[in-house]
Design an enzyme around this catalytic site. Structure first.
Site, PDB file in Angstrom:
ATOM      1  N   HIS A 173       1.711   4.448  -2.826  1.00 25.11           N
ATOM      2  CA  HIS A 173       1.757   5.913  -2.674  1.00 25.11           C
ATOM      3  C   HIS A 173       3.110   6.446  -3.156  1.00 25.11           C
ATOM      4  CE1 HIS A 173      -1.962   6.662  -0.574  1.00 25.11           C
ATOM      5  NE2 HIS A 173      -1.658   5.909   0.469  1.00 25.11           N
TER       6      HIS A 173
ATOM      7  N   HIS B 251       3.374   6.701  -6.847  1.00 24.57           N
ATOM      8  CA  HIS B 251       2.567   7.832  -7.305  1.00 24.57           C
ATOM      9  C   HIS B 251       3.365   9.132  -7.164  1.00 24.57           C
ATOM     10  CE1 HIS B 251      -1.696   9.874  -7.005  1.00 24.57           C
ATOM     11  NE2 HIS B 251      -1.117  10.107  -8.151  1.00 24.57           N
TER      12      HIS B 251
ATOM     13  N   HIS C 134       0.832  -1.202   0.000  1.00 28.34           N
ATOM     14  CA  HIS C 134       0.000   0.000   0.000  1.00 28.34           C
ATOM     15  C   HIS C 134       0.877   1.267   0.000  1.00 28.34           C
ATOM     16  CE1 HIS C 134      -3.669   2.337   1.324  1.00 28.34           C
ATOM     17  NE2 HIS C 134      -2.701   3.158   1.725  1.00 28.34           N
ATOM     18  N   GLU C 135       1.765   1.343   0.968  1.00 30.86           N
ATOM     19  CA  GLU C 135       2.582   2.559   1.091  1.00 30.86           C
ATOM     20  C   GLU C 135       3.525   2.707  -0.102  1.00 30.86           C
ATOM     21  OE1 GLU C 135       1.573   4.662   3.077  1.00 30.86           O
ATOM     22  OE2 GLU C 135       0.375   3.373   4.384  1.00 30.86           O
TER      23      GLU C 135
HETATM   24 ZN   LIG Z   1      -2.946   5.210   1.993  1.00 36.60          ZN
END
Ligand SMILES: [Zn+2]
Length: 674
Positions: free
Chosen positions: A465, A468, A461-462
């Site tokens: 990010h 991105h 998940h991290e």
């Molecule tokens: Zn998040």
């Protein structure tokens, strides 16, 4: 001596940066920027991109570079001096931000550039200017002076009090401990947790075990602790942190919640909104309060039947009525029983170092990039590492720090934050840099840390990010990476990446068993996969409960009646939740996402973006999970674009159509069990 925070020529020099540098650095920089702005606005000619946008972007980039280490270090270091420095500096930053967005002359200058933009102007530039003009409006640029002043006061107080809210949770968590000599207290707990509790007892000169309330310990007790009283003790401590029900009242957030809600409501009204929820939606993908509530209600309705079945199965399995401190524990037992899969056994497959290489491998395979560690970089802690990402042609794309293990004084949870934002204007090219922070179990005596599968998902998940932030092609910092992306779309790249932690081809590479060194066998994965959906509908309802609470709290605020947080929460629970919580439960008091972070009237964003993420991942499932063409389209249409275009348009460009709920419901097994 020069101030190391002001040296933005390279990476922050963490060896040299000290708390006493924060305030002077900020004072000096903001004073210089004020002067520069005055010079810009005093120019006799009409403003254009070169005379206005470029220097404004340069200044905001520089300010964020100087501020980033201050905010970051106060959240990861156990040093009261850093917290003081942060609290002392924050008002300057807030004041400067509001001053800029309320500056009429500056707003006129942006309008002028906007009016004179040629038809074939760079769409990113156009989007940037539109966003700036919107933010002027949202800061009340056109209001009479008295109201502008009040807005500034409110913004100041909100920033400061939100920081206090977060710090109270951290202090309440850090100061709690539970010591016991009862041998059965540790029954069922993983060895690593027992070892830590025993070592902490020794260092506190007491017998037995000394438990802290850090997340890895809390999670282990709730999931594995056979001792029901211990689970209840932890549940009570965790769910009353920083509240009027806690053993220690000095960090009670009750009044702070009231104050935050009142300030937010007032600031929203000043700039012309009925309430803070409407104000929050002004910058999001979702169009209206109705759209948000209907979206959440539809998801809840679709999930309820499956959730009821899950709950029934769990109750039948345990043969007893369940308390909130029983759910994780029996859920884990049921998974072991039904799917022959156990958190602790799975954990032996996931030594951190292997997982990390596996995750980097996924990014390499999808996007043709490479991730390499660089050890010649100054950091803030011995556990911190630094990595560089390069494109296939060996060109540096960006880099990031990792700080992944729990320790006292470090803010809980997991997050990605910006250290440097990408900028390539006026001939200077700066590559983005990020921080990836988690609270995984600290390495044991042998130096190894083993992750649960949930931890593995968190890391994906991290890292989503991070990609991105780093892979952006947008070169104006204020709309580059995650900047300018509507908040309800920000969790798309992160939740998209989570899906890879549920693919055999990926987990095979992320795993190496503690004893054999072998990767996860297919049948172990199949059991994990089969267990994925169990409890998903209950978890869905739980997230919807939080999201609806947050949204109604902000949408229904009435200054006469106050925040009413607990009554609103109870009403939402009565409507949505299947699991009852005791009266002492004080969820709002440690709900920092909405009271300290950026999720105010925006917690629904997780579910909103999860719909996009599941639907986006389905595009890969329809081809193959490493399909290069799909990955390239995802990178170019979603990951690289920052805030440069309408997000729904971008999504349609990637997917060929609007998103639907189907993929998420299918992925969560909702409807299947019914
Ligand atoms: Zn998040």
């Amino acid at each position: 001596m020069s101030n190391p925070l002001l040296d933005t020529s390279g990476l922050p020099n963490f060896d040299a940066i000290k708390p006493q540098h924060a305030l002077p650095a900020l004072q000096e920089l903001i004073a210089a920027h004020r002067q520069k702005l005055a010079d810009i606005l005093a120019q006799p000619d009409a403003h254009d991109c070169a005379s206005l946008i470029t220097p404004m972007e340069e200044m905001s980039h520089e300010l964020s570079r100087v501020w980033s280490p201050i905010g970051h270090l106060q959240s990861v270091l156990d040093d009261p001096a850093w917290r003081d420095a942060y609290n002392e500096s924050l008002p300057l930053l807030t004041e400067h931000g509001t001053e800029l967005s309320q500056n009429n002359e500056l707003q006129k200058a942006y309008s002028q550039v906007s009016d004179n933009l040629p038809a074939d102007a760079d769409p990113a530039l156009r989007a940037l200017i539109e966003q700036e003009l919107r933010d002027f409006r949202l800061a009340g640029v056109a209001l009479p002076e008295a109201q502008k002043t009040r807005y500034r006061e409110l913004a100041q107080e909100i920033a400061a009090i939100q920081a206090t809210f977060e710090q109270n949770i951290q202090d309440a968590t850090d100061h709690w401990h539970y010591q016991t000599v009862a041998g059965d207290a540790v029954t069922g707990l993983p060895a690593s947790v027992r070892q830590r509790a025993s070592a902490d007892a020794k260092s506190n000169n007491v017998e037995g075990w000394w438990f802290k309330l850090d997340y890895p310990t809390y999670h282990a007790v709730m999931t594995h602790g056979e001792n029901r009283e211990l689970r209840e003790t932890f549940y009570r401590a965790w769910s009353t942190r920083a509240s009027d029900q806690a053993a220690d009242l000095q960090w009670d957030n009750s009044e702070i919640i009231e104050r935050i809600m009142s300030l937010r409501h007032e600031i929203a009204e000043i700039v012309g909104f009925d309430n803070y929820a409407a104000y929050s939606l002004a910058t999001k993908m979702a169009g209206s309060a109705n759209e948000v509530t209907e979206f959440l209600t539809e998801l809840a309705d679709k999930s309820r039947q499956t959730a009821k079945i899950e709950l029934e199965q769990l109750t039948t399995f345990t043969g007893r009525s369940l308390q909130p401190w029983d759910f994780s524990f029996y859920m884990e037992k049921l998974k072991q029983d039904r799917f022959a899969t156990s958190d602790e056994e799975l954990k032996l497959y996931f030594p951190f170092a292997t997982v990390k290489q596996g995750i980097f491998g996924v990014a390499e395979q999808l996007y043709g990039i490479s991730v390499v560690e660089n050890t010649n970089v100054s950091t803030w802690h011995e556990n911190v590492k630094y990595f560089e990402i390069s494109n296939a042609n060996n060109e540096l794309v960006g880099s990031f720090y990792t700080d992944l293990f729990a320790r006292n004084g470090k803010r809980g949870g997991a997050w990605m934050d910006e250290c440097v934002v990408r900028k390539d204007i006026a001939g200077t090219d700066t590559r983005p840099v990020g921080y990836l922070v988690c609270n995984f179990p600290p390495p044991d005596e042998s130096g190894a840390s083993f992750l649960t599968h949930t931890d593995v998902v968190t890391l994906f998940h991290e890292f989503g990010h991070m990609l991105h932030h780093l892979l952006t092609r947008i070169t104006y910092p204020s709309i580059s990476g995650i900047n300018g992306v509507p908040w309800d779309a920000v969790e798309l790249p992160s939740q998209f990446m989570e899906n890879f932690a549920w693919c055999y081809d990926v987990l095979e590479k992320c795993s190496a068993h503690q004893d054999s060194g072998k990767s996860m066998p297919r049948e172990v994965f199949d059991n994990l996969q089969a267990s994925r959906n169990f409890g998903e509908a209950l978890a869905m309802l739980r997230q919807i409960e939080l999201a609806l609470f947050d949204f109604r709290l902000h949408a229904n605020y009435d200054p006469e009646k106050g925040a009413n947080a607990l009554p609103i929460l109870n009403a939402v629970r009565a409507e949505v939740a299947l699991i009852r919580h005791p009266d002492f439960n004080r969820l709002p008091h440690s709900f920092s996402h909405i009271f300290a972070g950026g999720y105010a009237a925006g917690y629904y964003s997780y579910k909103w973006a999860e719909v996009l993420a599941a639907d986006a991942f389905a595009a890969f499932e329809e081809t193959s999970i490493f399909d290069r063409a799909t990955a390239t389209r995802f990178r170019e249409e979603i990951l690289e674009i920052g805030g440069s275009r309408d997000f729904m348009d971008a999504y349609i460009a990637f997917r060929g159509r609007k998103p639907t709920l189907d993929a998420l419901l299918r992925q969560s097994g909702i409807g299947k069990a019914a």
